[in-house]
Design an enzyme around this catalytic site. Structure first.
Site, PDB file in Angstrom:
ATOM      1  N   THR A 133       0.980  -1.079  -0.027  1.00  0.00           N
ATOM      2  CA  THR A 133       0.096  -0.073   0.132  1.00  0.00           C
ATOM      3  C   THR A 133       0.920   1.281   0.013  1.00  0.00           C
ATOM      4  OG1 THR A 133      -1.521   1.204   1.529  1.00  0.00           O
ATOM      5  CG2 THR A 133       0.082  -0.316   2.496  1.00  0.00           C
ATOM      6  N   ASP A 134       0.216   2.383  -0.435  1.00  0.00           N
ATOM      7  CA  ASP A 134       0.962   3.604  -0.315  1.00  0.00           C
ATOM      8  C   ASP A 134       1.070   4.088   1.064  1.00  0.00           C
ATOM      9  OD1 ASP A 134      -1.657   4.290   0.099  1.00  0.00           O
ATOM     10  OD2 ASP A 134      -1.689   5.829  -1.520  1.00  0.00           O
ATOM     11  N   GLU A 135       0.263   3.608   1.816  1.00  0.00           N
ATOM     12  CA  GLU A 135       0.422   3.986   3.277  1.00  0.00           C
ATOM     13  C   GLU A 135       1.642   3.840   3.944  1.00  0.00           C
ATOM     14  OE1 GLU A 135      -3.221   3.745   5.661  1.00  0.00           O
ATOM     15  OE2 GLU A 135      -4.336   3.183   3.910  1.00  0.00           O
ATOM     16  N   TYR A 158      -1.710  -0.194  10.984  1.00  0.00           N
ATOM     17  CA  TYR A 158      -2.040  -1.292   9.623  1.00  0.00           C
ATOM     18  C   TYR A 158      -0.831  -0.864   8.841  1.00  0.00           C
ATOM     19  CZ  TYR A 158      -3.209  -1.334   4.824  1.00  0.00           C
ATOM     20  OH  TYR A 158      -3.129  -1.848   3.489  1.00  0.00           O
ATOM     21  N   LYS A 162       2.158  -3.421   7.177  1.00  0.00           N
ATOM     22  CA  LYS A 162       2.330  -3.501   5.757  1.00  0.00           C
ATOM     23  C   LYS A 162       3.898  -3.322   5.639  1.00  0.00           C
ATOM     24  CE  LYS A 162       0.058  -4.608   3.107  1.00  0.00           C
ATOM     25  NZ  LYS A 162      -0.202  -6.138   2.116  1.00  0.00           N
TER      26      LYS A 162
END
Length: 356
Positions: A133-135, A158, A162
């Site tokens: 993810t870009d997060e 989260y 990741k």
């Protein structure tokens, strides 16, 4: 090729499998433990294909993973199995640590043992795609874009889980020679998305005249990607991405949460007018901001576009219209989620803040 996909009954995983079965010659082995957000109904058509196999197994169970690899002999792995909702990770991070970090470790070890037993030329073909993810990159200010060279700076449990998974994948490549690729996508939306996320939850509440709650003043910015475009990109990354590389996947569709919710409301007013509800924008309410709420995400997908010849087919406007039409055409899906919410938390679920 035969591809083993973890988390294939989830939102992105099921879209990927539908694309693989309908548009390619690849065979698919779907490994999923069927948690609350999984939906085998999204794979009803794909499951009729002789190229599709489903195995119920937990990504944290190395024995089950090793057995699936030995039995089905895939030519590669696409790893999507993960807990993915930021609000849930803040409230209860335990599952995110065990699934996203420990689960990735168990899968990497099963994959390494399998890969090391492969003989040539199959050994040259095998690869492991970790879908991230870009997060993991943290939060942007009002300017700038995430690139594949952006530093990791995760802010939520989260995102941290990741990021940890990404680092494990990279380490297994550098230390053990496992051929890996990593992808990072922006926020996904589309049919079959579990309605804890911003767009489906907004639509369901708007259709039922329920409050649409937004964190802060709704000024947080997200970059939106239609899930079918993401599925096509993942196939390109899996088939043609360079081993050891990272690829960002995004559609350059930045919207504030407030403007997005207003557009969902306006589009539903057009597609499903309800005189008893009136203009659905009036349902918007603001609540105290989420802990550690990232201000802005925005993806630079130039590398993926240029090296892998991929472009998104949908704008947010066209993809959102397709998504809302699908929801309106599937009232039983909406009713099932409303009933589940009302049964489990009559006062709170439909009023909880919208997590994107």
């Amino acid at each position: 090729m035969k591809i083993l996909i973890t988390g294939g009954a989830g939102f992105i995983g099921s879209a990927l499998i539908r694309h693989l079965i309908a548009e390619t010659e690849h065979a698919v082995v779907n490994i999923d433990s069927l948690t609350y957000a999984a939906n085998l109904g999204a794979l009803e058509d794909a499951s009729q294909s002789p190229r599709y196999i489903f195995e119920r197994a937990d990504v944290r169970d190395r024995h089950a993973l090793a057995n699936a690899l030995a039995v089905h002999q895939p030519d590669g792995i696409i790893h999507l199995a993960a807990e993915s909702h930021v609000d849930r990770s803040i409230a209860c991070p335990d599952e995110f640590i065990t699934t996203n970090i420990v689960g990735t470790f168990e899968l990497l070890e099963a994959a390494r043992a399998y890969y090391e037993r492969l003989e040539y030329p199959r050994r040259n073909v095998f690869r492991f795609l970790n879908v991230s993810t870009d997060e993991v990159y943290g939060s942007l200010r009002d300017q700038g874009l995430f690139t594949e060279n952006s530093a990791y700076a995760p802010n939520s449990p989260y995102a941290a889980s990741k990021a940890s998974a990404d680092h494990l994948v990279r380490a297994w490549h550098r230390t053990y020679g496992l051929p890996v690729v990593i992808s990072h996508s922006s926020n996904n939306y589309g049919p079959w998305q579990f309605p804890e996320k911003l767009i489906p939850r907004t639509a369901i509440n708007a259709l039922h005249g329920k409050p649409i709650t937004l964190y802060g003043r709704g000024n947080n910015v997200r970059d939106w990607l239609y899930v079918e475009d993401h599925a096509r990109a993942l196939v390109r990354v899996f088939e043609h991405g360079k081993t050891g590389e990272r690829y960002n996947i995004g559609a350059h569709e930045e919207w504030t949460n407030l403007n997005l919710v207003r557009r969902v409301c306006g589009m539903l007013d057009e597609l499903a007018p309800a005189p008893g509800i009136g203009a659905r924008e009036r349902l918007i309410e603001f609540v105290p901001d989420r802990k550690g709420h990232d201000h802005r995400y925005a993806i630079n997908a130039t590398k993926t576009q240029n090296e892998l010849a991929w472009r998104p087919n949908e704008t947010l406007e066209s993809g959102l219209r397709r998504t809302l039409r699908w929801m309106l055409d599937n009232p039983a899906w909406i009713d099932a989620h409303v009933a589940h919410d009302e049964q489990n938390a009559p006062a709170s679920n439909l009023r909880r803040p919208q997590g994107e």
